[in-house]
Scaffold this active site. Sequence first.
Site, mmCIF file in Angstrom:
data_model
loop_
_atom_site.group_PDB
_atom_site.id
_atom_site.type_symbol
_atom_site.label_atom_id
_atom_site.label_comp_id
_atom_site.label_asym_id
_atom_site.label_seq_id
_atom_site.Cartn_x
_atom_site.Cartn_y
_atom_site.Cartn_z
ATOM 1 N N SER A 1 6.966 28.624 112.801
ATOM 2 C CA SER A 1 8.388 28.934 112.969
ATOM 3 C C SER A 1 8.683 30.414 112.780
ATOM 4 O O SER A 1 8.261 31.027 111.787
ATOM 5 C CB SER A 1 9.178 28.112 111.935
ATOM 6 O OG SER A 1 10.397 28.749 111.626
ATOM 7 N N GLY A 2 9.455 30.973 113.694
ATOM 8 C CA GLY A 2 9.872 32.364 113.542
ATOM 9 C C GLY A 2 10.758 32.545 112.320
ATOM 10 O O GLY A 2 10.642 33.520 111.574
ATOM 11 N N LEU A 3 11.647 31.549 112.106
ATOM 12 C CA LEU A 3 12.557 31.639 110.964
ATOM 13 C C LEU A 3 11.780 31.650 109.650
ATOM 14 O O LEU A 3 12.022 32.483 108.772
ATOM 15 C CB LEU A 3 13.540 30.456 110.993
ATOM 16 C CG LEU A 3 14.416 30.290 109.746
ATOM 17 C CD1 LEU A 3 15.326 31.483 109.546
ATOM 18 C CD2 LEU A 3 15.245 29.007 109.836
ATOM 19 N N ASP B 1 15.466 36.607 110.525
ATOM 20 C CA ASP B 1 14.926 36.046 111.771
ATOM 21 C C ASP B 1 15.556 36.796 112.946
ATOM 22 O O ASP B 1 16.232 36.220 113.798
ATOM 23 C CB ASP B 1 15.256 34.536 111.812
ATOM 24 C CG ASP B 1 14.607 33.848 113.001
ATOM 25 O OD1 ASP B 1 13.668 34.423 113.592
ATOM 26 O OD2 ASP B 1 15.043 32.724 113.326
ATOM 27 N N ASP C 1 6.386 29.906 117.650
ATOM 28 C CA ASP C 1 7.730 30.262 118.060
ATOM 29 C C ASP C 1 7.669 31.732 118.499
ATOM 30 O O ASP C 1 7.621 32.639 117.673
ATOM 31 C CB ASP C 1 8.649 30.074 116.840
ATOM 32 C CG ASP C 1 10.067 30.517 117.106
ATOM 33 O OD1 ASP C 1 10.344 30.982 118.222
ATOM 34 O OD2 ASP C 1 10.893 30.392 116.180
ATOM 35 N N ASP D 1 9.899 33.474 119.919
ATOM 36 C CA ASP D 1 11.246 34.065 120.069
ATOM 37 C C ASP D 1 11.529 34.322 121.555
ATOM 38 O O ASP D 1 11.367 33.431 122.360
ATOM 39 C CB ASP D 1 11.379 35.336 119.228
ATOM 40 C CG ASP D 1 11.396 35.014 117.733
ATOM 41 O OD1 ASP D 1 11.713 33.864 117.398
ATOM 42 O OD2 ASP D 1 11.069 35.886 116.916
ATOM 43 N N GLU E 1 12.292 31.515 124.100
ATOM 44 C CA GLU E 1 13.687 31.108 124.290
ATOM 45 C C GLU E 1 14.390 32.061 125.250
ATOM 46 O O GLU E 1 14.061 33.258 125.300
ATOM 47 C CB GLU E 1 14.411 31.042 122.935
ATOM 48 C CG GLU E 1 14.470 32.360 122.181
ATOM 49 C CD GLU E 1 14.690 32.178 120.676
ATOM 50 O OE1 GLU E 1 13.970 31.361 120.056
ATOM 51 O OE2 GLU E 1 15.562 32.864 120.122
ATOM 52 N N LYS F 1 16.380 39.175 119.120
ATOM 53 C CA LYS F 1 17.130 37.915 119.028
ATOM 54 C C LYS F 1 17.753 37.733 117.642
ATOM 55 O O LYS F 1 17.460 38.488 116.698
ATOM 56 C CB LYS F 1 16.223 36.722 119.364
ATOM 57 C CG LYS F 1 14.927 36.589 118.598
ATOM 58 C CD LYS F 1 15.009 36.086 117.174
ATOM 59 C CE LYS F 1 15.675 34.771 116.992
ATOM 60 N NZ LYS F 1 14.726 33.646 116.946
ATOM 61 N N ASN G 1 18.744 34.281 114.986
ATOM 62 C CA ASN G 1 18.533 32.838 114.861
ATOM 63 C C ASN G 1 19.670 32.089 115.547
ATOM 64 O O ASN G 1 20.839 32.482 115.445
ATOM 65 C CB ASN G 1 18.443 32.439 113.381
ATOM 66 C CG ASN G 1 18.099 30.972 113.236
ATOM 67 O OD1 ASN G 1 18.959 30.102 113.338
ATOM 68 N ND2 ASN G 1 16.821 30.701 113.056
ATOM 69 N N SER G 2 19.332 31.029 116.237
ATOM 70 C CA SER G 2 20.310 30.327 117.076
ATOM 71 C C SER G 2 21.442 29.681 116.297
ATOM 72 O O SER G 2 22.480 29.337 116.867
ATOM 73 C CB SER G 2 19.603 29.269 117.924
ATOM 74 O OG SER G 2 18.589 29.871 118.670
ATOM 75 N N ARG H 1 12.369 27.423 126.156
ATOM 76 C CA ARG H 1 13.441 26.898 125.290
ATOM 77 C C ARG H 1 14.799 27.221 125.889
ATOM 78 O O ARG H 1 15.117 28.389 126.132
ATOM 79 C CB ARG H 1 13.275 27.508 123.910
ATOM 80 C CG ARG H 1 14.431 27.289 122.978
ATOM 81 C CD ARG H 1 13.972 27.587 121.562
ATOM 82 N NE ARG H 1 15.056 28.004 120.707
ATOM 83 C CZ ARG H 1 14.905 28.306 119.425
ATOM 84 N NH1 ARG H 1 13.697 28.261 118.868
ATOM 85 N NH2 ARG H 1 15.925 28.678 118.703
ATOM 86 N N HIS I 1 17.689 22.890 122.649
ATOM 87 C CA HIS I 1 18.133 23.107 121.274
ATOM 88 C C HIS I 1 19.614 22.788 121.136
ATOM 89 O O HIS I 1 20.391 22.946 122.086
ATOM 90 C CB HIS I 1 17.873 24.562 120.873
ATOM 91 C CG HIS I 1 17.666 24.733 119.397
ATOM 92 N ND1 HIS I 1 17.635 23.698 118.499
ATOM 93 C CD2 HIS I 1 17.464 25.868 118.641
ATOM 94 C CE1 HIS I 1 17.428 24.155 117.283
ATOM 95 N NE2 HIS I 1 17.322 25.484 117.334
HETATM 96 C C1 SPV Z 1 12.498 28.494 114.192
HETATM 97 O O1 SPV Z 1 12.014 27.630 113.479
HETATM 98 O O2 SPV Z 1 12.370 29.693 114.005
HETATM 99 C C2 SPV Z 1 13.277 28.094 115.356
HETATM 100 C C3 SPV Z 1 14.018 26.870 115.303
HETATM 101 O O3 SPV Z 1 13.363 28.851 116.283
HETATM 102 S S1 SPV Z 1 15.616 27.268 114.834
HETATM 103 O O4 SPV Z 1 15.562 27.960 113.577
HETATM 104 O O5 SPV Z 1 16.275 26.009 114.756
HETATM 105 O O6 SPV Z 1 16.190 28.113 115.851
HETATM 106 MG MG MG Z 2 12.842 30.734 115.878
#
Ligand code: SPV
Ligand code: MG
Length: 569
Positions: free
Chosen positions: A78-80, A90, A117, A119, A146, A152, A154-155, A190, A221
């Site tokens: 996971s990027g986060l 993130d 991930d 990004d 994505e 970016k 975080n979404s 994504r 997502h």
């Molecule tokens: C992540 O885990 O970094 C994701 C999922 O991209 S989310 O945080 O839900 O965007």
């Molecule tokens: Mg991410």
Amino acid sequence: MNIPPPAQIDVHDRYGVNAASAGQSDGSLQTTSARVQTSFAALRQLIQSPHLEFLMEAHNGLSARIVEEAGFRGIWASGLTISTSLGLRDSNEASWTQVLEILEYMTDATRLPILVDGDTGHGNFNNVRRFVRKLCERGVAGICVEDKLFPKTNSFVGERQPLAEIDEFCGRIKAGKDSQTDDDFVFVARVEALISGRGMEEALRRAEAYHAAGADAILIHSKQRTASEVLSFAKEWAGRSPLIIVPTKYYATPTDQFREAKISTVIWANHLLRAAVSAMKQAATNIGVNETLVQIEDRIVPVDELFRLSGNDELDAAERRYLPAKAIPQAIVLAATRGEILELTEDRPKCLLDVRGVPLLSRLVSTLQDAGLSKIAVVRGYRKNSIDDPRIVTIDNDRYDQTDEVFSLACARSHLMGETVVMYGDVLFRRYILDAVLNCDADIVVAVDGLSGPMHSITRDRDYVAGDLPYIATDLDDSFVSLKHIHSGLPHSQITGEWIGLVRFSAIGARWLCEELDRVEDEGLLEEADMPLLLSRMAKYRSVRVLYFASDWVDVNTLVDLADARNFV
Ligand code: SPV
Ligand code: MG
């Protein structure tokens, strides 16, 4: 979820050292690329599986290993959570090469396939293709990109985040697919149209275009509290390609609904890091408030678990394979006497007295084993059949009631070869005392309690030591103190401590010990001599080094000692 039993992990494989020595069944070397191909194929199989599959988040080597042991079949890098665990946002604050480095720790720590991930791909088509090439080189099995813009966010942060132009994003997908060096590498596109409020039609339009550009799967997502928009998308999408979801916000949706909707893969995207943060906060607060570790110790994994998770066993095995063999010292434990402590020693020798549910001797043997001593011989006499620990060999002194300690040691004569530690069977000491004695390079070294002396009330005979320097005058690391004498009747002015009942002989020292046993025997003293006499005799013409310690040991001669031993453990 049907989690298979934890994989049996071949830790050799983790470190790539199994090839030459452990050998493949066909005798060939297992190359890195063979392993890499397997993980690419494994991720592809998982994404395309007809059953609902799961990817669990990991953000470093340790968490990747934990995911594998929990029985998951694949990892979401996971990027986060990678960013957060680095103390970063993130928001592409970690560069793509830094992410690559973390991924390398993860691929080293696990054989599970990893979907990273990616990004936005860290830029345009050109950044994507370089990233994909490097991922393939490092055995990372797939990337999720994505349709947003670099840098970016975080979404889940803010509303209506800007999206990439569809054509430009399709260029990123094509560039990625053209750059993969393994056919099974997985490229997930994504779609952020729903989460950024662009609506279902836009989401489907984008998914269609990304699919046509070559994406192997679509990740749709959503940040709604329910799965309704994701389930509607799945219905419209109708299995045109594998569909992946991230139910972080709609976590309450029963997983069977995803199955029924023919979702391909669920990503549990951040839960190990969130669990770790909860646990770390609790531990830090607890220790900070209480200023002690007592409250927390039972609630956290032991340090040994960290050693296990990082594969120390494999390193031990490798050391045995590659380092020159080091002779392992042996231990001889003198435990023949009854040792009269009221009726407690009616049915068992003193060394088997119970110390909080475990016999004293078992505790001693465990300490010896923990220090790496695997050859342990115990000289037994009184109630000898009650001593039968599987970790020891036994030697019998059947004349235990007419003889003293040196006679028992002489019974072990055939074992007195090579480096040897001799100790009483009624002592317990902290491991570091034994470690220090083992690491001392003197040929004969005795462990002495420098705080025990005439200033203590004399309730019984003690093995008082006269060293040529007192404990308080020594610099523990540098001073060389020689033994002059050990005797219970030493004049107070000469006493510098008490012998702990532990002595180490180097291989040469063990030879000298045998010669001294011969001399004692020739002089007709073998039956009556005790260890203090033997060591005092040797100290007259050999250098016997004293190592001072300050408490941290007990010997058991009285009921009070037994109570001390119970407090000691
Ligand atoms: C992540 O885990 O970094 C994701 C999922 O991209 S989310 O945080 O839900 O965007
Ligand atoms: Mg991410």
